[in-house]
Every structure is written in C-alpha cells, then in structure tokens.
Design a protein around this motif. Sequence first.
Motif, PDB file in Angstrom:
ATOM      1  N   SER A   1       4.099 -15.752  -5.506  1.00 46.97           N
ATOM      2  CA  SER A   1       3.195 -14.833  -4.809  1.00 46.97           C
ATOM      3  C   SER A   1       4.012 -13.817  -4.011  1.00 46.97           C
ATOM      4  CB  SER A   1       2.280 -15.610  -3.855  1.00 46.97           C
ATOM      5  OG  SER A   1       1.496 -16.544  -4.569  1.00 46.97           O
ATOM      6  N   VAL A   2       3.650 -12.552  -4.126  1.00 50.10           N
ATOM      7  CA  VAL A   2       4.345 -11.480  -3.415  1.00 50.10           C
ATOM      8  C   VAL A   2       3.333 -10.412  -3.017  1.00 50.10           C
ATOM      9  CG1 VAL A   2       6.573 -11.844  -4.560  1.00 50.10           C
ATOM     10  CG2 VAL A   2       4.894 -10.268  -5.565  1.00 50.10           C
ATOM     11  N   PRO A   3       3.676  -9.530  -2.074  1.00 54.22           N
ATOM     12  CA  PRO A   3       2.762  -8.445  -1.699  1.00 54.22           C
ATOM     13  C   PRO A   3       2.514  -7.494  -2.867  1.00 54.22           C
ATOM     14  CG  PRO A   3       4.427  -8.767   0.004  1.00 54.22           C
ATOM     15  CD  PRO A   3       4.853  -9.583  -1.177  1.00 54.22           C
ATOM     16  N   ALA A   4       1.291  -7.014  -2.968  1.00 54.50           N
ATOM     17  CA  ALA A   4       0.917  -6.042  -3.997  1.00 54.50           C
ATOM     18  C   ALA A   4       0.850  -4.669  -3.345  1.00 54.50           C
ATOM     19  CB  ALA A   4      -0.421  -6.417  -4.619  1.00 54.50           C
ATOM     20  N   VAL A   5       1.895  -3.877  -3.531  1.00 55.86           N
ATOM     21  CA  VAL A   5       1.995  -2.555  -2.905  1.00 55.86           C
ATOM     22  C   VAL A   5       2.054  -1.521  -4.019  1.00 55.86           C
ATOM     23  CG1 VAL A   5       3.250  -1.125  -1.257  1.00 55.86           C
ATOM     24  CG2 VAL A   5       3.324  -3.618  -1.039  1.00 55.86           C
ATOM     25  N   TYR A   6       0.998  -0.705  -4.150  1.00 62.12           N
ATOM     26  CA  TYR A   6       0.920   0.243  -5.255  1.00 62.12           C
ATOM     27  C   TYR A   6       0.698   1.674  -4.782  1.00 62.12           C
ATOM     28  CZ  TYR A   6       0.784  -3.820  -8.243  1.00 62.12           C
ATOM     29  OH  TYR A   6       1.103  -4.999  -8.884  1.00 62.12           O
ATOM     30  N   SER A   7       0.940   1.915  -3.518  1.00 60.77           N
ATOM     31  CA  SER A   7       0.834   3.275  -3.004  1.00 60.77           C
ATOM     32  C   SER A   7       1.940   3.517  -1.996  1.00 60.77           C
ATOM     33  CB  SER A   7      -0.544   3.514  -2.360  1.00 60.77           C
ATOM     34  OG  SER A   7      -0.748   2.602  -1.293  1.00 60.77           O
ATOM     35  N   GLU A   8       2.170   4.772  -1.690  1.00 57.55           N
ATOM     36  CA  GLU A   8       3.245   5.146  -0.773  1.00 57.55           C
ATOM     37  C   GLU A   8       2.975   4.595   0.625  1.00 57.55           C
ATOM     38  OE1 GLU A   8       5.386   9.235   0.907  1.00 57.55           O
ATOM     39  OE2 GLU A   8       3.912   9.328  -0.719  1.00 57.55           O
ATOM     40  N   VAL A   9       3.965   3.962   1.212  1.00 58.66           N
ATOM     41  CA  VAL A   9       3.852   3.449   2.580  1.00 58.66           C
ATOM     42  C   VAL A   9       4.149   4.598   3.529  1.00 58.66           C
ATOM     43  CG1 VAL A   9       4.776   1.822   4.264  1.00 58.66           C
ATOM     44  CG2 VAL A   9       4.518   1.128   1.875  1.00 58.66           C
ATOM     45  N   THR A  10       3.153   4.977   4.328  1.00 63.98           N
ATOM     46  CA  THR A  10       3.286   6.170   5.167  1.00 63.98           C
ATOM     47  C   THR A  10       3.278   5.876   6.665  1.00 63.98           C
ATOM     48  OG1 THR A  10       0.886   6.484   5.051  1.00 63.98           O
ATOM     49  CG2 THR A  10       2.240   7.647   3.413  1.00 63.98           C
ATOM     50  N   SER A  11       3.042   4.630   7.044  1.00 63.53           N
ATOM     51  CA  SER A  11       3.001   4.304   8.473  1.00 63.53           C
ATOM     52  C   SER A  11       3.289   2.816   8.658  1.00 63.53           C
ATOM     53  CB  SER A  11       1.631   4.623   9.069  1.00 63.53           C
ATOM     54  OG  SER A  11       0.648   3.743   8.549  1.00 63.53           O
ATOM     55  N   THR A  12       3.593   2.453   9.887  1.00 62.42           N
ATOM     56  CA  THR A  12       3.816   1.046  10.199  1.00 62.42           C
ATOM     57  C   THR A  12       2.550   0.236   9.952  1.00 62.42           C
ATOM     58  OG1 THR A  12       5.455   1.644  11.870  1.00 62.42           O
ATOM     59  CG2 THR A  12       4.529  -0.577  11.987  1.00 62.42           C
ATOM     60  N   ASP A  13       1.414   0.769  10.362  1.00 66.52           N
ATOM     61  CA  ASP A  13       0.149   0.058  10.148  1.00 66.52           C
ATOM     62  C   ASP A  13      -0.099  -0.147   8.656  1.00 66.52           C
ATOM     63  OD1 ASP A  13      -0.300  -0.076  12.840  1.00 66.52           O
ATOM     64  OD2 ASP A  13      -1.681   1.638  12.906  1.00 66.52           O
ATOM     65  N   ASN A  14       0.216   0.879   7.873  1.00 68.30           N
ATOM     66  CA  ASN A  14       0.035   0.794   6.425  1.00 68.30           C
ATOM     67  C   ASN A  14       0.912  -0.296   5.829  1.00 68.30           C
ATOM     68  OD1 ASN A  14       0.861   2.915   3.588  1.00 68.30           O
ATOM     69  ND2 ASN A  14      -0.797   1.435   3.793  1.00 68.30           N
ATOM     70  N   SER A  15       2.142  -0.408   6.322  1.00 67.26           N
ATOM     71  CA  SER A  15       3.054  -1.411   5.776  1.00 67.26           C
ATOM     72  C   SER A  15       2.605  -2.821   6.124  1.00 67.26           C
ATOM     73  CB  SER A  15       4.482  -1.165   6.275  1.00 67.26           C
ATOM     74  OG  SER A  15       4.583  -1.374   7.666  1.00 67.26           O
ATOM     75  N   PHE A  16       2.120  -3.013   7.334  1.00 67.06           N
ATOM     76  CA  PHE A  16       1.652  -4.344   7.714  1.00 67.06           C
ATOM     77  C   PHE A  16       0.368  -4.716   6.968  1.00 67.06           C
ATOM     78  CE2 PHE A  16       4.517  -3.986  11.348  1.00 67.06           C
ATOM     79  CZ  PHE A  16       4.990  -5.274  11.428  1.00 67.06           C
ATOM     80  N   ALA A  17      -0.439  -3.733   6.647  1.00 64.05           N
ATOM     81  CA  ALA A  17      -1.703  -4.001   5.955  1.00 64.05           C
ATOM     82  C   ALA A  17      -1.473  -4.506   4.536  1.00 64.05           C
ATOM     83  CB  ALA A  17      -2.558  -2.739   5.927  1.00 64.05           C
ATOM     84  N   THR A  18      -0.309  -4.206   3.969  1.00 61.86           N
ATOM     85  CA  THR A  18      -0.022  -4.634   2.598  1.00 61.86           C
ATOM     86  C   THR A  18       1.027  -5.733   2.543  1.00 61.86           C
ATOM     87  OG1 THR A  18       1.625  -2.857   2.403  1.00 61.86           O
ATOM     88  CG2 THR A  18      -0.609  -2.375   1.640  1.00 61.86           C
TER      89      THR A  18
END
Length: 488
Positions: A163-180
């Motif tokens: 199991s790993v994080p599913a990140v398929y869009s550009e990370v543009t903020s700290t909040d965005n990174s934590f959300a994924t």
Amino acid sequence: MKYNLIIIFALALAGCKQSFLDVTPQTYQSSNTFYNTKDQFIQAVNAAYSPLQAIYSGTNVGPGGQLWALAEMRSDNSSYQFNTSDRSGQSLEEIDEFRENNSNSYLSAFFNGSYSGISRCNIILERLAASSAVDAATSSQVSGEASFLRAFYYFNLIRVFGSVPAVYSEVTSTDNSFATASPVASSAIYPKIIEDAVAAISKLPESYTAATDKGRVTKATARTLLAEVYMTQKNWNGALEQLNAIVASGKYQLNANYADNFDVTKENGPESIFEIQYIVGSNSEYSNFIYTFAPWNSGTKVAYLGVAAAGWNIPTQDMLEAYEEGDTRLAASIGRDFTDPTTNTLVPYIKKYQSTHAVRYQTGNNFPVYRYSDVLLMLAESLNETGATASAFTSLNQVRSRAGLAAKTPAQLSSQTAFRQAVAQERRVELAFENHRWFDLLRYGTATEVMTLHAVREKALKTYMVGIAYQAIPLVFPYPLREQLLAP
C-alpha cells in the motif's frame, strides 16, 4: 538518450528530495514560465527518467534505494560477503535476512526516489494537457513517456510496499501534500497503472531514429510493463495480447551471444526493450554498481570500491547450483576466480556488468530492465497458463538454445505444473541479477516456501548470521517510518 538533469531545478516544486510530502521552494526557474516550449517539455521528461539512475545503481544524484537489494538480495539469488573489518553496512544485511525495520534507510530512499519521479510525471502531464505551444507529435511522445514512467514507478512501489499513497496531480501546497499522504491498497492503484500503460502504448512510437533518443521507452516497453502487470493479476489473456504484439512487431531479437546484452559497447541493442542509461566519466550520470558487487577485500583483482561499499549482491550457493551443466550464462554472469585471503574460500561475484573504463568508480554500464528474452519467457508462461502449453515450447526453447542448452520436450514437461516450474527456473538463470527474482517469487506465490528452504541452507553455511535472521518471511517491506509520521 542520456538523462539531462538541468531541468531538475525547474521541477523542484514537487521534487520530493527528502520526502514526497515536502514542498521545496521554486529556484532558478519559475515553474509558471518553464513549461512553454517543445524543448522544455523534452527536458522535463528527461528529468522524469533520472531518479531511475539512483534507484537502479544506488549512487549518483538524488535518492535511490538500490533496487537490487530489494529485488535480488531479498531473494535466493544473492546475499552479501560478511565484512569483518567494517560493520557499517548492516542495513543491507538486514534486508537480505528479512530483519529490516521501518527505519531502514534503503526503504526510505527507494520510496523518495520513486515519488520524485512520479511528481515530475504528474507535473508534465498536467502542464502538457494545458499547453498549446507543443506540436502534436511531441506532445504525444512526451505524454506517453511520462505515462509509462508513472506506471512503472507505481508498479515497483506496490510490489515493494503493498500500500502506498496515490498521488496523480501536481503537489502545490503543504496542505495538498498532507491530503494525499495516506497509503491506499494496491488494488486501488492497479487500475491507474493499467490506464497509464495503455495510454503510453497508444502514444509512444515503435522506435526512434535519432541516436540521441536511444534509451527512451517505446511502445514495446509499455506493452512489456502492461503484460507483467496482467501476469501479476493472473490476467493471462491480457498478457498474451501484449506479448504477441511485441513478437509480431519484428523489432526485437535475441543477441546471438548472451554476454552481448551487458557489453558496454553494445548497449541498447536488438534485444534491449528498456535499460537504465548511464554515461562513463565525471558527469554525475555514471554508474558504479560493478564496484558495489565486487568482494569487499578483492583489491584491484576484481573492481574494488572499498570496505563497506562493496561485497553486496554476492551470488549464493543456491544460485551457483541453479545453472545446468553446459549453460553458457554461468560464465557470462558470475565470476569464480576470487578466493578470500582470510577465509580461503571462493567468493563469487556478479560478472555480467564488468567493463573497462578510464576513471575509477565511474562506469558507463547500463542496467537492463526489460529484454526480449524476458518477453519470450513471459509469453511461454502465459501460453502455459491458458492451456496452450504445446505452443509455449517454442518461446522457452529459443532462450535455452541461445544458452547452449538442449530443447525441452513435451515428454520431459508433460504437465502444466512441470512447464510452469521449467519457466521459473529459466527466468531465474536468464534474468539473474536483473531485479526480477523476488518479484517473480511473489507472482508465483512461492516466496515463503522458497525462502524458508533457502534460509535453512544459508544458516548452515553462514554461522555468523544472527538468531533472528529469516525468522519470518514477510511479502512486503515495512512502510517507511517517516512517511507514517507525516501521514494524517
């Protein structure tokens, strides 16, 4: 194609140098102004390849993780030479003996390197979709390359961690990174891997004409990845469709000489479907894994990197005995001419990547990922699993013939099970030290059985092993501690 690293600075926004959760400030080049021209997008996709150099070699720029430790040393193919003078390499010993924990630096390095590549692919795909400045042919090729690379990074990640994080869009903020940041099950990621691989097949060319494009992924590269994904899912008919298309293309053939696949002067040859590119010399794009794979006390006799940096990925006794008598791949793959002066015992080492080079530690050896022989063996396996065993002998025996071995016959392999075991054996020796064995054992569902038996032999041969070695045989690696702490 050798990877141009200049563009890395422009990708720093989501570059994940320490963790994919970290958002690095933009430097040198604004990401808002960079992705505007054909050349810029080509530079960007070149940078999306570059984490693979560290992942496969474990050296040079950026995080890597040394995939050979996770895919070869983890298996019964290779181990390590016990280093009596420097005990600082214990993190690799732990991986070999199934006693690593979630603080193991090689696991976090592999995780970070993979997500560095994924983040670059995400940026490319999003910016390319919004761009009108790039011609259709370039847009298709770059999109195909980025789609393949994202699928490839994810496929390796889920095979390592589950199991790993599913990140398929550009990370543009700290909040965005934590959300994924939270990992999701591999079953949720497989559909996206397949979607990306299918997109890559539709957009990539069959081949390239420019010499500078050697090393870029092609339609066959994406088909090979998709076939392996389907085989992992037991979708044998899906795999057959892709593998038959590669064979029918007529673009690939076996080298007459097995060793030519690893000759530094014959890289990207007729059998090569995908290999990680390196450049000899002082350019930050060299490889030096031949030194890492040398006995640690071999001096200049083999290729000596020095103390704890060498003595890894050493072929096991089980591996030596896996070769049939007369198999030419043994001499091409394993050196057996070094005797440890302290123990007076033979220390075998990986020979297939040895090459001459002018600057010590800076070799130009590429690392093979997919070869045509791999495709033929996957084809043989898939045919057998669909009940077409009679047709599968042709592909299996092409590989055996090149190795100087007699063809297998229906009388020898009279059942589906017997043929399945023969293919597994052939894959082991044909693809030895190319990062397939552990993943193959997982796919066969035999990892626990094989490694439990291997452990008994290893413990008998290596009295220095600690008591907890091979105490359990987990099928995935521990999820990196730092990522656990950062996940919501």
